[in-house]
Design a protein around this motif. Structure first.
Motif, PDB file in Angstrom:
ATOM      1  N   ASP A 139       0.819  -1.205   0.000  1.00  0.00           N
ATOM      2  CA  ASP A 139       0.000   0.000   0.000  1.00  0.00           C
ATOM      3  C   ASP A 139       0.858   1.263   0.000  1.00  0.00           C
ATOM      4  O   ASP A 139       0.455   2.304  -0.527  1.00  0.00           O
ATOM      5  N   LYS A 140       2.040   1.174   0.579  1.00  0.00           N
ATOM      6  CA  LYS A 140       2.943   2.328   0.573  1.00  0.00           C
ATOM      7  C   LYS A 140       3.289   2.733  -0.857  1.00  0.00           C
ATOM      8  O   LYS A 140       3.258   3.916  -1.208  1.00  0.00           O
ATOM      9  N   ASP A 141       3.628   1.740  -1.677  1.00  0.00           N
ATOM     10  CA  ASP A 141       3.973   2.029  -3.070  1.00  0.00           C
ATOM     11  C   ASP A 141       2.793   2.637  -3.810  1.00  0.00           C
ATOM     12  O   ASP A 141       2.943   3.609  -4.567  1.00  0.00           O
ATOM     13  N   TYR A 142       1.605   2.062  -3.578  1.00  0.00           N
ATOM     14  CA  TYR A 142       0.402   2.577  -4.233  1.00  0.00           C
ATOM     15  C   TYR A 142       0.136   4.024  -3.834  1.00  0.00           C
ATOM     16  O   TYR A 142      -0.136   4.883  -4.681  1.00  0.00           O
ATOM     17  N   LEU A 143       0.251   4.321  -2.529  1.00  0.00           N
ATOM     18  CA  LEU A 143      -0.020   5.672  -2.050  1.00  0.00           C
ATOM     19  C   LEU A 143       1.031   6.659  -2.543  1.00  0.00           C
ATOM     20  O   LEU A 143       0.712   7.820  -2.834  1.00  0.00           O
ATOM     21  N   ARG A 144       2.275   6.204  -2.645  1.00  0.00           N
ATOM     22  CA  ARG A 144       3.337   7.078  -3.140  1.00  0.00           C
ATOM     23  C   ARG A 144       3.059   7.506  -4.590  1.00  0.00           C
ATOM     24  O   ARG A 144       3.191   8.682  -4.945  1.00  0.00           O
ATOM     25  N   GLU A 145       2.643   6.538  -5.390  1.00  0.00           N
ATOM     26  CA  GLU A 145       2.321   6.844  -6.790  1.00  0.00           C
ATOM     27  C   GLU A 145       1.084   7.728  -6.885  1.00  0.00           C
ATOM     28  O   GLU A 145       1.032   8.663  -7.697  1.00  0.00           O
ATOM     29  N   LEU A 146       0.087   7.428  -6.045  1.00  0.00           N
ATOM     30  CA  LEU A 146      -1.143   8.206  -6.067  1.00  0.00           C
ATOM     31  C   LEU A 146      -0.883   9.664  -5.684  1.00  0.00           C
ATOM     32  O   LEU A 146      -1.462  10.585  -6.270  1.00  0.00           O
ATOM     33  N   LYS A 147       0.005   9.867  -4.711  1.00  0.00           N
ATOM     34  CA  LYS A 147       0.319  11.232  -4.268  1.00  0.00           C
ATOM     35  C   LYS A 147       0.938  12.041  -5.408  1.00  0.00           C
ATOM     36  O   LYS A 147       0.672  13.243  -5.544  1.00  0.00           O
ATOM     37  N   GLU A 148       1.765  11.387  -6.209  1.00  0.00           N
ATOM     38  CA  GLU A 148       2.394  12.076  -7.336  1.00  0.00           C
ATOM     39  C   GLU A 148       1.414  12.336  -8.475  1.00  0.00           C
ATOM     40  O   GLU A 148       1.421  13.404  -9.083  1.00  0.00           O
ATOM     41  N   ASP A 149       0.531  11.333  -8.750  1.00  0.00           N
ATOM     42  CA  ASP A 149      -0.353  11.427  -9.915  1.00  0.00           C
ATOM     43  C   ASP A 149      -1.636  12.194  -9.647  1.00  0.00           C
ATOM     44  O   ASP A 149      -2.144  12.905 -10.517  1.00  0.00           O
ATOM     45  N   ASP A 150      -2.177  12.054  -8.429  1.00  0.00           N
ATOM     46  CA  ASP A 150      -3.475  12.653  -8.120  1.00  0.00           C
ATOM     47  C   ASP A 150      -3.511  13.042  -6.645  1.00  0.00           C
ATOM     48  O   ASP A 150      -4.022  12.295  -5.801  1.00  0.00           O
ATOM     49  N   PRO A 151      -2.965  14.202  -6.290  1.00  0.00           N
ATOM     50  CA  PRO A 151      -2.903  14.615  -4.875  1.00  0.00           C
ATOM     51  C   PRO A 151      -4.254  14.633  -4.178  1.00  0.00           C
ATOM     52  O   PRO A 151      -4.355  14.277  -2.997  1.00  0.00           O
ATOM     53  N   GLN A 152      -5.313  15.026  -4.886  1.00  0.00           N
ATOM     54  CA  GLN A 152      -6.629  15.069  -4.261  1.00  0.00           C
ATOM     55  C   GLN A 152      -7.111  13.658  -3.919  1.00  0.00           C
ATOM     56  O   GLN A 152      -7.644  13.414  -2.826  1.00  0.00           O
ATOM     57  N   ALA A 153      -6.916  12.714  -4.842  1.00  0.00           N
ATOM     58  CA  ALA A 153      -7.294  11.328  -4.580  1.00  0.00           C
ATOM     59  C   ALA A 153      -6.470  10.757  -3.428  1.00  0.00           C
ATOM     60  O   ALA A 153      -6.975   9.967  -2.619  1.00  0.00           O
ATOM     61  N   TYR A 154      -5.195  11.172  -3.347  1.00  0.00           N
ATOM     62  CA  TYR A 154      -4.334  10.732  -2.244  1.00  0.00           C
ATOM     63  C   TYR A 154      -4.894  11.197  -0.898  1.00  0.00           C
ATOM     64  O   TYR A 154      -4.957  10.425   0.063  1.00  0.00           O
ATOM     65  N   GLU A 155      -5.317  12.453  -0.836  1.00  0.00           N
ATOM     66  CA  GLU A 155      -5.891  12.979   0.403  1.00  0.00           C
ATOM     67  C   GLU A 155      -7.145  12.208   0.792  1.00  0.00           C
ATOM     68  O   GLU A 155      -7.359  11.880   1.961  1.00  0.00           O
ATOM     69  N   GLU A 156      -7.993  11.907  -0.184  1.00  0.00           N
ATOM     70  CA  GLU A 156      -9.216  11.160   0.090  1.00  0.00           C
ATOM     71  C   GLU A 156      -8.910   9.731   0.528  1.00  0.00           C
ATOM     72  O   GLU A 156      -9.550   9.187   1.424  1.00  0.00           O
ATOM     73  N   GLU A 157      -7.918   9.122  -0.096  1.00  0.00           N
ATOM     74  CA  GLU A 157      -7.569   7.734   0.196  1.00  0.00           C
ATOM     75  C   GLU A 157      -6.987   7.585   1.600  1.00  0.00           C
ATOM     76  O   GLU A 157      -7.215   6.577   2.281  1.00  0.00           O
ATOM     77  N   THR A 158      -6.227   8.575   2.042  1.00  0.00           N
ATOM     78  CA  THR A 158      -5.551   8.480   3.337  1.00  0.00           C
ATOM     79  C   THR A 158      -6.367   9.062   4.487  1.00  0.00           C
ATOM     80  O   THR A 158      -5.925   9.010   5.633  1.00  0.00           O
ATOM     81  N   GLN A 159      -7.543   9.577   4.207  1.00  0.00           N
ATOM     82  CA  GLN A 159      -8.302  10.292   5.228  1.00  0.00           C
ATOM     83  C   GLN A 159      -8.708   9.399   6.394  1.00  0.00           C
ATOM     84  O   GLN A 159      -8.716   9.823   7.544  1.00  0.00           O
ATOM     85  N   PHE A 160      -9.066   8.132   6.091  1.00  0.00           N
ATOM     86  CA  PHE A 160      -9.582   7.259   7.144  1.00  0.00           C
ATOM     87  C   PHE A 160      -8.867   5.905   7.191  1.00  0.00           C
ATOM     88  O   PHE A 160      -9.370   4.959   7.770  1.00  0.00           O
ATOM     89  N   ILE A 161      -7.693   5.808   6.598  1.00  0.00           N
ATOM     90  CA  ILE A 161      -7.020   4.524   6.474  1.00  0.00           C
ATOM     91  C   ILE A 161      -6.330   4.087   7.767  1.00  0.00           C
ATOM     92  O   ILE A 161      -6.146   2.900   8.020  1.00  0.00           O
ATOM     93  N   LEU A 162      -5.928   5.038   8.611  1.00  0.00           N
ATOM     94  CA  LEU A 162      -5.186   4.717   9.827  1.00  0.00           C
ATOM     95  C   LEU A 162      -6.107   4.659  11.043  1.00  0.00           C
ATOM     96  O   LEU A 162      -7.181   5.260  11.055  1.00  0.00           O
TER      97      LEU A 162
END
Length: 332
Positions: free
Chosen positions: A162-185
């Motif tokens: 998931d780290k690799d996926y989130l790293r790529e997502l942060k680079e490609d789509d910062p807004q989607a990254y914020e949404e994806e990480t909002q409730f994951i932890l």
């Protein structure tokens, strides 16, 4: 830090009821010391307690309380002090407050009701460096005494794939990254500084250690699946973690091999405080479990009110409870 299941329910409540976009000052009431209080600290002889609807009160004797001027009505969950001119509090609406006059007046350093996430604990390791933690992995850090707070996502608790996926997502789509990480932890409930280390406890059995003052984290192997609401030092060599249904564990700080402490009741433990050579576990239903050298005794408030926090003050404990502030003295 929310300290009890009562306050935990308020975490869920805040996700459905949002505060106003603009903060409103806490209402001044006749008996502010009788409301729900979640945390209390001794600031060089002045007690500061925080709680419901933005209520903050101070006292020089533990008996008479004065209500402070507070610019928010959010439930406040934690308070910490380094000196007379440096106190911080945090709470719902991701609010962080600062006081330079022993808690008499407060200024907003952060207020983000749109996030619908409560801050649950706040700690400073020096006048500049501090951390504010909370629900769904909330983690803010400051290096200028709270003038600016920077949000961090602690990916040390995420699966490597998931780290690799989130790293790529942060680079490609910062807004989607914020949404994806909002409730994951999970919820981060309490933070402890001990011997140049940081310890973090929270939801789903989370106990984590940082050896570099929060730059990186290592989650310990799970030894209990429930939530921890408190972590504190027992002595210079050991720490205690405690939480749901009276579950408490102790470990040497060097090996962190936790062993269970048997408590006499299944009451959720909200906070820990050292008093008269014992560590007291402050719990729901008014329980105080006293731990000393492997032995546990028990006392209980006649009112049965949940105890959320406490501080040693003039040879007594001043308790922050769901129904106000009370003094307590151990029976000899």
């Amino acid at each position: 830090m929310i300290k009890t299941s009562i306050a935990s329910a308020l975490v869920l409540f805040c996700t459905s009821v949002s505060a106003q976009v603009a903060p409103e000052s806490a209402l001044q009431v006749q008996h502010p010391e009788r409301t729900l209080f979640t945390d209390i600290v001794d600031n060089e002889g002045t007690l500061i307690a925080v709680g419901k609807h933005g209520t903050i009160v101070t006292s020089d004797d533990g008996k008479h309380w004065q209500q402070a001027q507070v610019p928010v009505q959010s439930l406040l969950t934690a308070v910490t002090s380094l000196s007379a001119d440096k106190s911080w509090a945090c709470g719902h609406d991701s609010s962080i407050l600062f006081s330079s006059d022993k808690g008499q007046t407060w200024q907003i350093q952060q207020f983000l009701p749109q996030q619908q996430k409560p801050c649950l604990d706040i700690e400073f390791i020096d006048p500049n460096v501090g951390f504010a933690i909370g629900a769904y992995g909330m983690f803010y850090q400051t290096e200028d005494g709270g003038k600016t707070w920077h949000k961090r996502f602690i990916d040390d608790f995420v699966h490597p794939d998931d780290k690799d996926y989130l790293r790529e997502l942060k680079e490609d789509d910062p807004q989607a990254y914020e949404e994806e990480t909002q409730f994951i932890l999970p919820h981060f409930n309490r933070l402890l500084t001990q011997q140049q280390q940081l310890f973090l406890v929270g939801e789903m059995g989370l106990v984590a250690q940082s050896l570099d003052m929060g730059k990186s984290w290592q989650r310990l192997d799970e030894f209990y699946p429930g939530s921890f609401f408190s972590v504190a030092s027992y002595d210079d060599e050991e720490i205690i973690v405690a939480g749901l249904r009276g579950n408490a564990f102790i470990a040497n700080i060097d090996n962190l091999e936790f062993r269970k402490i048997k408590t006499p009741a299944k009451a959720t433990i909200n906070s820990l405080v050292n008093f008269e050579n014992k560590t007291y576990m402050l719990a729901n239903s008014g329980y105080l479990f006293g731990y000393e050298k492997g032995e546990v005794d028990s006392s209980q408030l006649s009112s049965g009110h949940a105890i959320l926090s406490a501080v040693t003050f003039k040879n007594k404990l001043v308790l922050a409870t769901e129904k106000g502030l009370k003094t307590w003295e151990a029976k000899k």
